[in-house]
Design a protein around this motif. Structure first.
Motif, PDB file in Angstrom:
ATOM      1  N   GLU A  31      17.785   3.034   9.017  1.00  0.00           N
ATOM      2  CA  GLU A  31      17.984   3.288   7.590  1.00  0.00           C
ATOM      3  C   GLU A  31      19.248   4.099   7.330  1.00  0.00           C
ATOM      4  O   GLU A  31      19.837   4.007   6.257  1.00  0.00           O
ATOM      5  N   LEU A  32      19.687   4.891   8.310  1.00  0.00           N
ATOM      6  CA  LEU A  32      20.947   5.636   8.146  1.00  0.00           C
ATOM      7  C   LEU A  32      22.134   4.679   8.066  1.00  0.00           C
ATOM      8  O   LEU A  32      23.165   5.001   7.475  1.00  0.00           O
ATOM      9  N   TYR A  63      29.233   8.275  12.082  1.00  0.00           N
ATOM     10  CA  TYR A  63      28.420   9.430  11.701  1.00  0.00           C
ATOM     11  C   TYR A  63      26.988   9.276  12.222  1.00  0.00           C
ATOM     12  O   TYR A  63      26.371  10.240  12.676  1.00  0.00           O
ATOM     13  N   THR A  64      26.443   8.061  12.111  1.00  0.00           N
ATOM     14  CA  THR A  64      25.055   7.847  12.521  1.00  0.00           C
ATOM     15  C   THR A  64      24.891   8.023  14.028  1.00  0.00           C
ATOM     16  O   THR A  64      23.949   8.661  14.493  1.00  0.00           O
ATOM     17  N   ILE A 123      30.865  10.850   2.157  1.00  0.00           N
ATOM     18  CA  ILE A 123      30.188   9.771   2.887  1.00  0.00           C
ATOM     19  C   ILE A 123      28.957  10.318   3.613  1.00  0.00           C
ATOM     20  O   ILE A 123      27.881   9.724   3.574  1.00  0.00           O
ATOM     21  N   ALA A 124      29.119  11.461   4.246  1.00  0.00           N
ATOM     22  CA  ALA A 124      28.054  12.006   5.091  1.00  0.00           C
ATOM     23  C   ALA A 124      26.754  12.214   4.317  1.00  0.00           C
ATOM     24  O   ALA A 124      25.657  11.949   4.833  1.00  0.00           O
ATOM     25  N   LEU A 125      26.873  12.664   3.067  1.00  0.00           N
ATOM     26  CA  LEU A 125      25.656  12.926   2.293  1.00  0.00           C
ATOM     27  C   LEU A 125      24.832  11.661   2.096  1.00  0.00           C
ATOM     28  O   LEU A 125      23.615  11.733   1.895  1.00  0.00           O
ATOM     29  N   GLU A 126      25.471  10.505   2.157  1.00  0.00           N
ATOM     30  CA  GLU A 126      24.736   9.254   1.916  1.00  0.00           C
ATOM     31  C   GLU A 126      23.742   8.961   3.035  1.00  0.00           C
ATOM     32  O   GLU A 126      22.753   8.264   2.807  1.00  0.00           O
ATOM     33  N   LEU A 127      23.990   9.455   4.241  1.00  0.00           N
ATOM     34  CA  LEU A 127      23.028   9.267   5.333  1.00  0.00           C
ATOM     35  C   LEU A 127      21.711   9.993   5.031  1.00  0.00           C
ATOM     36  O   LEU A 127      20.653   9.603   5.523  1.00  0.00           O
ATOM     37  N   TYR A 168      18.249  13.299  12.543  1.00  0.00           N
ATOM     38  CA  TYR A 168      19.077  12.178  12.991  1.00  0.00           C
ATOM     39  C   TYR A 168      20.504  12.315  12.444  1.00  0.00           C
ATOM     40  O   TYR A 168      21.482  12.024  13.133  1.00  0.00           O
ATOM     41  N   THR A 169      20.608  12.706  11.175  1.00  0.00           N
ATOM     42  CA  THR A 169      21.924  12.796  10.556  1.00  0.00           C
ATOM     43  C   THR A 169      22.770  13.904  11.188  1.00  0.00           C
ATOM     44  O   THR A 169      23.952  13.710  11.474  1.00  0.00           O
ATOM     45  N   LEU A 170      22.152  15.040  11.427  1.00  0.00           N
ATOM     46  CA  LEU A 170      22.944  16.139  11.994  1.00  0.00           C
ATOM     47  C   LEU A 170      23.287  15.890  13.455  1.00  0.00           C
ATOM     48  O   LEU A 170      24.404  16.171  13.885  1.00  0.00           O
TER      49      LEU A 170
END
Lengths: 204, 204
Positions: free
Chosen positions: A168-169, A196-197, B165-169, B196-198
């Motif tokens: 989903e990311l 990023y993912t 962009i990063a916030l969208e994850l 997962y995002t971090l």
């Protein structure tokens, strides 16, 4: 001469089927889901209503097949197996390939109006939404699950990751940008999502 | 005695404003955006049409304010500053706090129907969608940009990350699950997204 041959029923019904798909997608894009009726699809496709009822139980079923067919044709044109995610052993490269292809599909003006109309209807109509998620979306998402599991087995992805969440990311930001039109959908954006993912935001 | 006081015009108009917000949100949730008219809002709110036209230029403007007000009230009830992202110095904890609060908001049955109706309309109506993105969504997303920039300055987030962009994850998967109803929206899910995002999917 072609004109002297007897009509080929297989070809004729394939032509009707294609005309019905095109009519259904065209109408839902122009008039929205609620105003797309079996009658209107039949009239535009130049077939009898009974032809449609003989092949499909509902307009949702016609549209679902029309969308599956659209996706298959887009993939064929692009020279890819429909909805396949490559496994070259390089996870980042494979994900960039599939996300870039998704960007191209989402940016295709031919599919935009019908896809938006259907997404909008699925958002307010829970039964329709559930059917499309089950039959169209979830099978596509499972391809990411398969690819991420292979990457876990290869030791490229953390063992404690749930692939059904992890995908989903990658997928949700593309859909979010497309549905809400927040920012442009580009290959550079797809590449950033993959980076990023896979590697995370946190400084090492 | 309260009955003997002259009517307070400020309080009266505050009451009308609230009634108009409630009517607008109720109608859009029940009948959908296209069938929610200024006339119908006025009738349900028990005010004259002219009262609405005096305060707002369009039904989109009424609904936008009604949604902003709804968000502010939800935040007040939860004892939080409206739409604030905390900065305790612990980025993961702060993101878990805000994503869990978002999960609770999205799961609130009171806001579900109107929010879905408006999202569905914004998906097919580009002008309406753009207005809501600019006035409602983007200001909320900018709070993530601010928090992620602070984390970059603190050395907690990679310097080469684009926060927009990063916030969208973090945000898009929640919206995706909610809009498409693919899977349940839970606190555990919010926590997994933050992890997962971090930290990324890739094995170290």
């Amino acid at each position: 001469m072609a004109e002297n041959r007897p009509p080929d029923p297989g070809r004729r019904s394939e032509r009707s089927r294609r005309a019905i798909y095109d009519a259904a997608l065209g109408l839902v894009g122009e008039a929205g889901y609620p105003r797309t009726t079996i009658e209107a699809i039949a009239a535009r496709a130049g077939v009898g209503k009974q032809t449609i009822y003989r092949w499909w139980p509902s307009k949702a079923a016609v549209l679902m097949e029309a969308f599956i067919d659209l996706g298959n044709r887009a993939a064929e044109q692009a020279g890819e197996a429909a909805y396949a995610i490559p496994d070259t052993g390089d996870l980042a490269a494979d994900l960039r390939t599939v996300l870039r292809a998704t960007v191209d599909e989402l940016n295709d003006p031919v599919t935009e109006a019908p896809t938006r109309a259907l997404a909008a209807e699925g958002i307010v109509d829970a039964a329709l939404g559930a059917e499309f998620v089950e039959k169209l979306l979830e099978p596509q998402l499972q391809l990411y699950v398969t690819r991420l599991r292979a990457a876990q087995e290869a030791g490229d992805v953390r063992a404690d990751i749930d692939p059904r969440i992890a995908l989903e990311l990658l997928v949700a930001p593309l859909t979010h940008r497309w549905l809400l039109r927040t920012r442009p959908l580009t290959h550079a954006y797809a590449d950033a999502l993959v980076d990023y993912t896979l590697h995370g935001l946190a400084a090492r």
